[in-house]
Design a protein around this motif. Structure first.
Motif, PDB file in Angstrom:
ATOM      1  N   PRO A   1     -12.077 -10.814 -16.795  1.00 16.84           N
ATOM      2  CA  PRO A   1     -11.222 -10.079 -17.728  1.00 16.84           C
ATOM      3  C   PRO A   1      -9.791 -10.600 -17.723  1.00 16.84           C
ATOM      4  O   PRO A   1      -9.347 -11.172 -16.725  1.00 16.84           O
ATOM      5  N   PRO A   2      -9.054 -10.369 -18.807  1.00 13.79           N
ATOM      6  CA  PRO A   2      -7.651 -10.772 -18.849  1.00 13.79           C
ATOM      7  C   PRO A   2      -6.826  -9.849 -17.973  1.00 13.79           C
ATOM      8  O   PRO A   2      -7.242  -8.729 -17.652  1.00 13.79           O
ATOM      9  N   PRO A   3      -5.630 -10.278 -17.568  1.00 11.27           N
ATOM     10  CA  PRO A   3      -4.806  -9.430 -16.694  1.00 11.27           C
ATOM     11  C   PRO A   3      -4.424  -8.091 -17.319  1.00 11.27           C
ATOM     12  O   PRO A   3      -4.214  -7.113 -16.599  1.00 11.27           O
ATOM     13  N   ASP A   4      -4.369  -8.008 -18.668  1.00 12.62           N
ATOM     14  CA  ASP A   4      -4.013  -6.714 -19.265  1.00 12.62           C
ATOM     15  C   ASP A   4      -5.131  -5.688 -19.124  1.00 12.62           C
ATOM     16  O   ASP A   4      -4.940  -4.500 -19.441  1.00 12.62           O
ATOM     17  N   ALA A   5      -6.301  -6.105 -18.622  1.00 13.69           N
ATOM     18  CA  ALA A   5      -7.356  -5.137 -18.308  1.00 13.69           C
ATOM     19  C   ALA A   5      -6.945  -4.222 -17.163  1.00 13.69           C
ATOM     20  O   ALA A   5      -7.555  -3.159 -16.965  1.00 13.69           O
ATOM     21  N   LEU A   6      -5.923  -4.620 -16.415  1.00 10.59           N
ATOM     22  CA  LEU A   6      -5.414  -3.805 -15.308  1.00 10.59           C
ATOM     23  C   LEU A   6      -4.352  -2.801 -15.766  1.00 10.59           C
ATOM     24  O   LEU A   6      -3.978  -1.919 -15.003  1.00 10.59           O
ATOM     25  N   HIS A   7      -3.887  -2.937 -16.982  1.00  8.40           N
ATOM     26  CA  HIS A   7      -2.852  -2.031 -17.479  1.00  8.40           C
ATOM     27  C   HIS A   7      -3.401  -0.603 -17.525  1.00  8.40           C
ATOM     28  O   HIS A   7      -4.475  -0.341 -18.079  1.00  8.40           O
ATOM     29  N   GLY A   8      -2.663   0.324 -16.916  1.00 10.11           N
ATOM     30  CA  GLY A   8      -3.084   1.718 -16.883  1.00 10.11           C
ATOM     31  C   GLY A   8      -4.030   2.063 -15.742  1.00 10.11           C
ATOM     32  O   GLY A   8      -4.334   3.241 -15.529  1.00 10.11           O
ATOM     33  N   ARG A   9      -4.473   1.077 -14.993  1.00 11.84           N
ATOM     34  CA  ARG A   9      -5.387   1.323 -13.874  1.00 11.84           C
ATOM     35  C   ARG A   9      -4.608   1.815 -12.657  1.00 11.84           C
ATOM     36  O   ARG A   9      -3.497   1.369 -12.384  1.00 11.84           O
TER      37      ARG A   9
ATOM     38  N   SER B   1       0.827  -1.202   0.000  1.00 11.76           N
ATOM     39  CA  SER B   1       0.000   0.000   0.000  1.00 11.76           C
ATOM     40  C   SER B   1       0.862   1.254   0.000  1.00 11.76           C
ATOM     41  O   SER B   1       0.573   2.236  -0.706  1.00 11.76           O
ATOM     42  N   ASP B   2       1.935   1.230   0.772  1.00  4.12           N
ATOM     43  CA  ASP B   2       2.833   2.385   0.834  1.00  4.12           C
ATOM     44  C   ASP B   2       3.507   2.667  -0.502  1.00  4.12           C
ATOM     45  O   ASP B   2       3.881   3.811  -0.782  1.00  4.12           O
ATOM     46  N   ARG B   3       3.670   1.639  -1.319  1.00  8.42           N
ATOM     47  CA  ARG B   3       4.409   1.783  -2.567  1.00  8.42           C
ATOM     48  C   ARG B   3       3.524   1.871  -3.810  1.00  8.42           C
ATOM     49  O   ARG B   3       3.980   2.373  -4.850  1.00  8.42           O
ATOM     50  N   MET B   4       2.280   1.385  -3.723  1.00  9.96           N
ATOM     51  CA  MET B   4       1.456   1.282  -4.927  1.00  9.96           C
ATOM     52  C   MET B   4       0.240   2.205  -4.946  1.00  9.96           C
ATOM     53  O   MET B   4      -0.233   2.577  -6.028  1.00  9.96           O
ATOM     54  N   THR B   5      -0.277   2.564  -3.794  1.00 10.87           N
ATOM     55  CA  THR B   5      -1.500   3.362  -3.755  1.00 10.87           C
ATOM     56  C   THR B   5      -1.294   4.711  -4.441  1.00 10.87           C
ATOM     57  O   THR B   5      -0.325   5.432  -4.168  1.00 10.87           O
ATOM     58  N   GLY B   6      -2.205   5.018  -5.350  1.00 12.09           N
ATOM     59  CA  GLY B   6      -2.126   6.270  -6.088  1.00 12.09           C
ATOM     60  C   GLY B   6      -1.297   6.193  -7.348  1.00 12.09           C
ATOM     61  O   GLY B   6      -1.199   7.179  -8.088  1.00 12.09           O
ATOM     62  N   HIS B   7      -0.715   5.030  -7.635  1.00 14.89           N
ATOM     63  CA  HIS B   7       0.121   4.855  -8.824  1.00 14.89           C
ATOM     64  C   HIS B   7      -0.531   3.857  -9.775  1.00 14.89           C
ATOM     65  O   HIS B   7      -1.260   2.948  -9.364  1.00 14.89           O
ATOM     66  N   ALA B   8      -0.233   4.026 -11.061  1.00 15.81           N
ATOM     67  CA  ALA B   8      -0.845   3.175 -12.087  1.00 15.81           C
ATOM     68  C   ALA B   8      -0.007   1.928 -12.344  1.00 15.81           C
ATOM     69  O   ALA B   8       1.226   1.941 -12.223  1.00 15.81           O
ATOM     70  N   ILE B   9      -0.699   0.854 -12.706  1.00 11.59           N
ATOM     71  CA  ILE B   9      -0.041  -0.385 -13.122  1.00 11.59           C
ATOM     72  C   ILE B   9       0.341  -0.263 -14.588  1.00 11.59           C
ATOM     73  O   ILE B   9      -0.489   0.099 -15.432  1.00 11.59           O
ATOM     74  N   ALA B  10       1.582  -0.544 -14.910  1.00 15.36           N
ATOM     75  CA  ALA B  10       2.026  -0.488 -16.305  1.00 15.36           C
ATOM     76  C   ALA B  10       1.715  -1.796 -17.021  1.00 15.36           C
ATOM     77  O   ALA B  10       1.028  -1.810 -18.048  1.00 15.36           O
ATOM     78  N   ARG B  11       2.209  -2.901 -16.470  1.00 14.23           N
ATOM     79  CA  ARG B  11       2.013  -4.197 -17.126  1.00 14.23           C
ATOM     80  C   ARG B  11       1.970  -5.321 -16.101  1.00 14.23           C
ATOM     81  O   ARG B  11       2.627  -5.248 -15.057  1.00 14.23           O
TER      82      ARG B  11
END
Length: 291
Positions: free
Chosen positions: A39-47, A15-25
């Motif tokens: 959905p496929p895992p690439d549905a998380l790309h950019g989220r 949470s300290d490292r990921m919250t507020g940041h987007a997933i690239a791949r």
């Protein structure tokens, strides 16, 4: 296997490292790791990751304030998560190594985590879902033992009518979420209770004692793990355990020798003086080995 305290600490670490940041791949490496396809895992790309939490032994990444999809990870017995600030940008090649899946963040560039799994059983599970109830293991979970709604009365109701040994009841994720083999041993030792006791036969005093031991043991483990880096959690768990995994060592309470009962795929540890009136529990597997 990581249990409630370790997964809770992992959730805080991420949470300290990921919250507020987007997933690239998200890059699956092992075919066995993905348990869902729509959905496929690439549905998380950019989220954008809006929270990282825990449900039972599942690590849960929530994106776009719950608009989804969610990423739910169960580390199982041999799985682990390794955070790095400088992961390679190139896709890893499938092979015979322990790497199962890689997640890269959009920022800071190169940061993310690898999911690895030791051994050959390959039970590490990653679910990409629109609703967490679409994960069968989450849908069947019982109440959270550290939640405010988990009262002594709720606990007593769960045990009522249970004709199973209390060790198995504590480990059943459909009864109580997040407790596994290690912490069930620790809770029963703290409660001074035999793992073979029938749940439905416990007295009111024993239920109260077990409830307090359950809450205190887990909360203490959570506090010990809080703020630790992912790579330090396994060591903390091992050093914090009083009886589990300590066969042959002296009990830290009474000094008696900690004993073990072995099963086909697991074992339990206990102190005879503290938990069984000084009598060793029957261990048919070990008896056969000694003949």
């Amino acid at each position: 296997m990581p249990e409630l305290p370790e997964v809770e600490a992992l959730a805080g670490f991420l949470s300290d490292r990921m919250t507020g940041h987007a997933i690239a791949r998200i890059l699956p490496v092992a075919v066995s790791v993905l348990k869902t396809y729509d959905p496929p895992p690439d549905a998380l790309h950019g989220r954008t990751v809006t929270s990282v939490g825990r449900r039972g032994k599942f690590l849960v990444l929530t994106t776009d304030d719950g608009a989804g999809p969610y990423l739910a990870v169960h580390l199982a017995r041999g799985g682990w998560l390794r955070w790095k600030d400088d992961l390679p940008a190139t896709a890893p090649r499938p092979g015979k190594g322990p790497l199962a899946l890689r997640l890269l963040m959009a920022e800071p560039e190169g940061a993310g985590f690898d999911l690895t799994e030791a051994g050959t059983q390959k039970r590490l599970a990653v679910h990409c879902v629109r609703d967490l109830q679409d994960v069968p293991g989450i849908a069947r979970l019982g109440p959270e033992p550290l939640g405010p709604a988990f009262t002594r009365e709720v606990f007593a109701a769960l045990l009522s009518g249970e004709r199973r040994r209390i060790k198995g009841v504590l480990r059943d994720q459909g009864v109580i979420a997040g407790v596994g083999n290690a912490y069930s041993d620790e809770v029963l030792h703290a409660a001074r209770m035999s793992p073979y006791a029938l749940a439905a036969n416990l007295s009111e005093e024993e239920v109260s004692r077990l409830y307090e031991a359950l809450r205190t043991t887990l909360q203490d483990a959570v506090e010990r793990s809080r703020g630790l880096a992912a790579g330090d959690l396994k060591g903390e768990k091992k050093t914090g355990l009083r009886v589990h995994g300590r066969t042959g060592e002296p009990c830290p309470v009474c000094g008696d020798t900690i004993r073990e009962v072995s099963f086909s795929d697991s074992s339990l540890q206990y102190c005879p003086t503290c938990q069984t009136g000084g009598k060793p529990l029957a261990d048919r597997r070990m008896s056969r080995l000694l003949k």
